[in-house]
Write an enzyme that holds these catalytic residues in place. Structure first.
Site, PDB file in Angstrom:
ATOM      1  CG  HIS A  81     -56.507  26.755  10.643  1.00 34.30           C
ATOM      2  ND1 HIS A  81     -57.708  26.278  10.982  1.00 34.30           N
ATOM      3  CD2 HIS A  81     -56.372  26.387   9.241  1.00 34.30           C
ATOM      4  CE1 HIS A  81     -58.291  25.585  10.024  1.00 34.30           C
ATOM      5  NE2 HIS A  81     -57.353  26.026   8.958  1.00 34.30           N
TER       6      HIS A  81
ATOM      7  CG  HIS B 184     -59.895  29.435   1.881  1.00 28.16           C
ATOM      8  ND1 HIS B 184     -59.543  28.218   2.560  1.00 28.16           N
ATOM      9  CD2 HIS B 184     -61.147  28.911   1.524  1.00 28.16           C
ATOM     10  CE1 HIS B 184     -60.031  27.143   2.425  1.00 28.16           C
ATOM     11  NE2 HIS B 184     -61.231  27.479   1.848  1.00 28.16           N
TER      12      HIS B 184
ATOM     13  CG  ASP C 112     -51.895  27.894   2.690  1.00 27.40           C
ATOM     14  OD1 ASP C 112     -51.923  27.024   1.840  1.00 27.40           O
ATOM     15  OD2 ASP C 112     -53.015  28.119   3.389  1.00 27.40           O
TER      16      ASP C 112
END
Ligand code: CMC
Length: 458
Positions: free
Chosen positions: A327, A288, A383
């Site tokens: 994702h 995460h 990210d």
């Protein structure tokens, strides 16, 4: 809460769009009994509780659904954030993330998430003032931070200190009081950067810097992090803007792991500081919010462009993951990653180019052309590039999840309020399928098997 604000959310108990008629239902045949059942379809969803009526015998528990990791289960109705993962769309309260990143600022976006509308000038000033008036933390919290070991991870310090706030603000237990909730929201949004900055200063052995409320939200955070002996910290406006945009991009993401943790924990009616500490803990994990830290470690390991093919081959053989890719919801380019990629150019003009960027760009190019990633619809997520910007701005990797947590706080508290005001919500309590031992008689110690380690139950 000030009177001139729009009401928080709507009554979520209201009937939603579709109503039951012949077409808006699902007919299920239970082949065990031959019985048929009509189940209402509303918002392209059936209610799991409607399946309970499906039984073989009257004393059966009734049919359940099995959905590990909530792959296909909606746990709430929400009006905050919309994601279309196939098209790569992200909207807060209907506004596209790209427009908010370009035209809004973080505090304005936080207001939007929490109260449902963009603020007018008066509302904005009042909100910003209320948040910035709550940036100071009790002096005793400093002592907690002091107590951590010199190499304590700043995310661990943030999680612990935000939980500790519940001991200072015992009024936060009044979760059914709207004024109390509003106050805790100011405090949480206001104090997260201070807790984060104190954790950082502790880990680098520098004295704490108190908030400077003349500065913007992001500017004040930079001052608390990087101010040395100068009287006033001089902020680079490009970096201040970049940090603000990064906070906007992270502000909410519907029912992700940490937000679900926030809702689940808060469904027990605990105070919001304890719930936020739980949400931040969920965020800490490398799958995460810890992923951007893992991306930089991965780029370091790869080392140079020439090693990329071997790395990609290893990933495809199941030896590790391409961090910053993939994702649960996006099966297209993460729209946040697109904004960040553009932002990176602005930041690198000030800080100099992060040498890892070339490896990242090449890695992205190769992965996006590779069948393994194409077939599985694995694209860069938020990210993949954010860590490169953070690093260029002078943040150590350990601070990355902390930055994510600051940005996500308005989303957590908006979802917390929405959950509390939703009359359909109750304490979260999933069911299980029990496949363990049936009832058996207790065995006295002397009669138990003598193996050194217990045999693991599959
Ligand atoms: N690298 C290589 N293979 C991958 C990756 C990856 N990053 N992500 C998924 N896969 C493969 C996975 O092995 C599986 O393959 P197969 O069908 O052959 O078994 C397939 O793609 C489907 O993946 P999954 O694990 O079922 O997907 P998920 O929805 O459970 O996981 C995820 C989503 C984000 C946890 C996962 O993609 C991942 O671990 N990515 C790397 C970590 C990361 O970047 N996390 C940040 C997420 S964005 C920020 C946030 O929301 O916190």
């Amino acid at each position: 809460m000030p009177n001139n604000k729009p009401a928080i959310g709507e009554d979520l108990s209201q009937k939603t769009t579709a109503s039951l008629n012949g077409k808006n239902s699902l007919t299920i045949t239970d082949n065990r009994t031959g019985k048929q059942y009509d189940v209402k379809i509303e918002n392209e969803t059936i209610r799991a509780m409607d399946l309970r009526q499906i039984k073989v015998r009257d004393d059966d528990f009734g049919l359940m659904t099995y959905d590990p990791a909530f792959m296909n289960t909606a746990s709430c109705i929400s009006r905050i954030t919309y994601i279309d993962g196939d098209k790569g769309i992200l909207r807060y309260r209907g506004y596209p993330i790209e427009q908010l990143a370009e035209k809004s600022n973080f505090l304005e976006t936080a207001y939007l998430l929490i109260y449902g509308e963009l603020p007018n000038k008066v509302q904005y000033e009042e909100w910003a003032n209320n948040v910035m008036m709550h940036t100071l933390i009790h002096e005793n919290v400093k002592k907690f931070v002091d107590g951590f070991h010199y190499d304590a991870h700043p995310m661990g310090m943030l999680i612990s200190t935000v939980a500790a706030l519940s001991t200072f603000y015992t009024d936060a237990k009044n979760i059914s009081n709207p004024e109390s909730r509003a106050l805790q929201i100011y405090r949480l949004v206001g104090k997260m950067p201070t807790l984060a900055a104190f954790a950082f200063r502790h880990s680098v052995g520098r004295p704490y810097v108190y908030p400077d409320n003349d500065l913007s939200y992001a500017g004040n955070f930079l001052s608390m992090l990087f101010k040395m002996t100068e009287l006033k910290y001089r902020i680079n406006p490009v970096l201040e803007h970049a940090l603000d945009v990064l906070f906007i991009l992270h502000a909410d993401h519907e029912q992700n792991c940490s937000t679900s943790a926030m809702r689940n924990i808060a469904s027990s009616h605990v105070d919001p500081y304890s719930a936020t500490a739980g949400a931040a803990s969920a965020l800490y994990g490398p799958l995460h919010g810890g992923a951007n830290e893992a991306v930089l470690q991965m780029l370091d390991e790869i080392g140079s462009k020439s090693n990329i093919p071997a790395f990609v081959k290893a990933v495809k053989e199941g030896k590790g993951k391409l961090m910053g890719f993939g994702h649960r919801v996006y099966k297209n380019y993460d729209p946040r990653a697109k904004v960040i990629k553009k932002l990176a150019d602005e930041v690198f003009e000030v800080t100099g180019r992060n040498p890892k960027l070339d490896i990242a760009l090449e890695l992205e190019r190769i992965a996006l052309e590779d069948d393994y990633f194409v077939k599985r619809k694995l694209y860069p997520n938020v990210d993949f590039y954010s860590g490169l910007i953070y690093q260029a701005m002078g943040f150590p990797v350990e601070m990355f999840p902390v930055l994510f947590a600051i940005g996500r706080t308005p989303g957590w508290v908006a979802q917390w309020e929405e959950m509390l005001l939703d009359s359909e919500q109750k304490i979260a309590r999933p069911r299980q399928i029990y496949l363990g031992r049936d009832a058996r008689e207790y065995t006295m110690m002397g009669k138990r098997p003598q193996e050194k380690k217990p045999k693991s139950e599959a």
